[in-house]
Write a protein that holds these residues in place. Structure first.
Motif, mmCIF file in Angstrom:
data_model
loop_
_atom_site.group_PDB
_atom_site.id
_atom_site.type_symbol
_atom_site.label_atom_id
_atom_site.label_comp_id
_atom_site.label_asym_id
_atom_site.label_seq_id
_atom_site.Cartn_x
_atom_site.Cartn_y
_atom_site.Cartn_z
ATOM 1 N N THR A 78 -5.880 3.418 -2.213
ATOM 2 C CA THR A 78 -4.677 3.423 -1.422
ATOM 3 C C THR A 78 -5.448 5.150 -0.655
ATOM 4 O O THR A 78 -5.294 4.737 0.167
ATOM 5 N N ARG B 58 0.698 -0.841 -0.043
ATOM 6 C CA ARG B 58 0.134 -0.203 0.177
ATOM 7 C C ARG B 58 0.886 1.193 0.218
ATOM 8 O O ARG B 58 0.713 2.490 -0.270
ATOM 9 N N ARG B 59 2.190 1.294 0.783
ATOM 10 C CA ARG B 59 3.010 1.734 0.384
ATOM 11 C C ARG B 59 3.606 2.665 -1.323
ATOM 12 O O ARG B 59 4.123 3.302 -1.024
ATOM 13 N N TYR B 60 3.392 2.086 -1.755
ATOM 14 C CA TYR B 60 3.649 2.201 -3.078
ATOM 15 C C TYR B 60 2.313 2.576 -3.540
ATOM 16 O O TYR B 60 2.406 2.574 -4.825
ATOM 17 N N GLY B 61 0.572 3.007 -2.690
ATOM 18 C CA GLY B 61 0.107 2.779 -4.059
ATOM 19 C C GLY B 61 -0.764 1.872 -4.911
ATOM 20 O O GLY B 61 -2.003 2.063 -5.116
ATOM 21 N N VAL B 62 -0.384 0.312 -4.191
ATOM 22 C CA VAL B 62 -0.708 -0.438 -4.345
ATOM 23 C C VAL B 62 -1.997 -1.511 -3.744
ATOM 24 O O VAL B 62 -1.761 -1.291 -2.057
#
Lengths: 250, 318
Positions: free
Chosen positions: B259, B25-29
């Motif tokens: 996210t 999630r911290r990479y937008g996934v």
């Protein structure tokens, strides 16, 4: 969106459903608040708190995804609230990324509109946009979506009233006071200035993600010929983006 | 040559799903994964799979398949789809032993719209970022990041399924359906007026709008009154978050949601109730009740216990 940023004296903890805890350190868009969020995230990841399964940092807040069967909200809040925010040091690596952009034409269909909107030439828009070093505040929304702060005020442009249903991967756009690099093709209401051959997200590459929050980004214009050449290089696994060590962030 | 299940035709939105992607999630996934994770786990349990094995998810529309391996065992669970084997109605929520050439047909659903087809041993798939869940919007996971299409052949790990006693989940063991969804207020409940909060909690019913999908369910029927300009600086969101954009009409984020989001969130549907919400089609009516974290965690434990005891609930046929 409020443009005045404010750091809270103590963090604010609230539940987001039954398996996530939002920690707000302040409000608004501010590099110091964002830096504190990233330091806190980095520290929490290092602590490897039992039951914390994932972290999502944003502009001024951090979401902890936890397993309530392992750790309770109260216990988690207690652990996190003992962390002395002002004693955290920045130990993560930060990078300055040099990102090539092909401006205008089919790569940036809103460049002419943005120039007209600000009573500037497209050359002036390109010069303004590729001048600053932008702070990466957040990777969010969709894979590799890189949200940048530090857009020159002359380029602040409202979003489109009707979002486009398709904008290509690598789109370089502005929306309000923010700038963006798009990691994948998505619907978007932001103004498209150009496109980069750099893939901020490529699932088969190691690492799949290049840029992280807290890094900095600077753009430089390339022509369509170079764009094509670089796109081919990216397909072969090249990064194309130049990476420069920043050391301790200012 | 692959052996398994040949897709003869598939309605848009037929995808490979598991329990979703964690850690990026911290990479937008986003997590993505099954809209009804409980039903996916039931389908897997029926064929003896680990509960997180990738299945084929059906949303409203159906599909036809031909068996191309020597034999396979499968189970279909969830929704009110029509389910047929070689043109004859076949039992749902039951494991079935199929032979080469058999045709499976799944016909459209109406009032409960998510169904899962599990095959014993699972499909041969390459996980992307730790999961086989398909997120079509970012072309991630599943088969080439896209929905299934006619002509594709899914390879099964198990090329030949040995004969054994087939299993079935009795209807009495099915989770109860619900229209009243439990929420935890916040994290931006303070961005709404008292009237806004009571409209949200006390309105008899909101209606799920036709403009709803696996990213979010739009609700119509009542406007929720908010304070300020209806925007916040983007902060993290999870499935279940109920955003209220400037229109005042709530949007419940679902499995494929982004996210982060820039609208204030009045409340979040508890994780236990998301499966049942995902079953409801546009037009269905829903309402909300605020609960404490303790109540939500108790509900979560009850559901986990139900899943843990699921193998014991199955009845042996023949």
């Amino acid at each position: 969106m409020s443009q005045t940023a404010q750091r809270y004296t103590t963090p604010c903890y609230s539940p987001v459903g039954d398996d996530a805890m939002l920690i707000e350190l302040g409000s608004g868009i501010d590099p110091a608040i964002n830096e504190a969020v990233l330091q806190l995230e980095s520290h929490i990841r290092k602590l490897a708190i039992n039951g914390v399964v994932e972290t999502t940092p944003a502009y001024a807040s951090l979401l902890l995804h936890y397993n309530p069967d392992v750790v309770s909200f109260a216990a988690l809040q207690e652990t996190v609230s003992t962390i002395q925010l002002n004693e955290l040091s920045m130990s993560r690596e930060s990078w300055l990324w040099q990102i090539p952009v092909c401006y205008g034409g089919k790569h940036g269909v809103d460049l002419d509109f943005v120039a007209e909107y600000h009573h500037l030439t497209t050359a002036e828009i390109i010069r303004l946009h590729s001048k600053p070093r932008y702070r990466v505040y957040m990777i969010g929304f969709a894979p590799g979506y890189t949200y940048l702060g530090g857009l020159p005020e002359q380029l602040h442009t409202p979003r489109r009233e009707n979002p486009r249903l398709h904008t290509p991967s690598g789109s370089i756009s502005v929306g309000g006071m923010q700038a963006l690099i798009a990691g994948v093709a998505m619907p978007s209401g932001w103004q498209l200035l150009g496109q980069t051959p750099v893939a901020t997200y490529a699932p088969d590459r190691d690492p799949p993600f290049l840029i992280t929050a807290g890094d900095e980004v600077q753009f430089h214009p390339v022509n369509t010929h170079e764009f094509k050449r670089m796109t081919k290089a990216v397909e072969k696994g090249d990064w194309v983006a130049e990476r420069v060590a920043m050391g301790e962030p200012a | 040559m692959t052996h398994g299940l040949l897709v003869l035709q598939a309605t848009a939105g037929t995808t490979i799903q598991d329990l979703g992607r964690v850690g990026y999630r911290r990479y937008g996934v986003t997590r993505s994964g099954a809209m009804d994770p409980v039903a996916l786990q039931v389908a897997n349990c029926l064929v003896g799979n680990p509960f997180n094995t990738p299945c084929i998810e059906f949303s409203v529309g159906g599909a036809d398949f031909r068996v191309t391996s020597e034999s396979l065992r499968c189970a279909f669970h969830g929704g009110d789809f029509q389910f047929a084997l070689n043109g004859m109605p076949a039992p749902m929520s039951t494991s079935l032993h199929l032979r080469k050439g058999d045709i499976l047909s799944i016909g459209g659903a109406r009032k409960r719209i998510r169904g899962y087809l599990a095959v014993e041993g699972g499909f041969v798939l390459e996980p992307v970022l730790g999961s086989c869940a398909t997120h079509t919007r970012s072309a991630l996971g599943g088969v080439d990041g896209a929905a299934l299409e006619g002509g594709q052949e899914l390879e099964c790990v198990t090329k030949e399924a040995p004969k054994r006693t087939e299993l079935s989940l009795p209807y009495s063991a099915f989770p109860k359906s619900r229209r009243l969804f439990r929420v935890i207020l916040g994290p931006q409940a303070d961005r709404f007026t008292d009237d806004g909060i009571s409209t949200f909690l006390e309105s008899a019913a909101f209606r799920i709008d036709k403009d709803s999908d696996s990213v979010g369910y739009r609700l119509t029927g009542h406007r929720i009154e908010y304070i300020g300009d209806g925007n916040i600086v983007s902060d993290p969101v999870v499935p279940g978050c109920i955003q209220v954009p400037a229109s005042g009409h709530p949007l419940i984020l679902m499995a494929d949601c982004p996210t982060t989001g820039g609208y204030p969130k009045i409340a979040t549907v508890i994780s236990t109730d998301l499966s049942e919400l995902a079953q409801l089609p546009p037009g269905a009516e829903v309402s909300f009740r605020a609960v404490s974290l303790e109540e939500a965690h108790t509900a979560r434990r009850t559901q986990q216990q139900w899943l843990a005891e699921l193998p014991k609930q199955l009845i042996a046929l023949n």
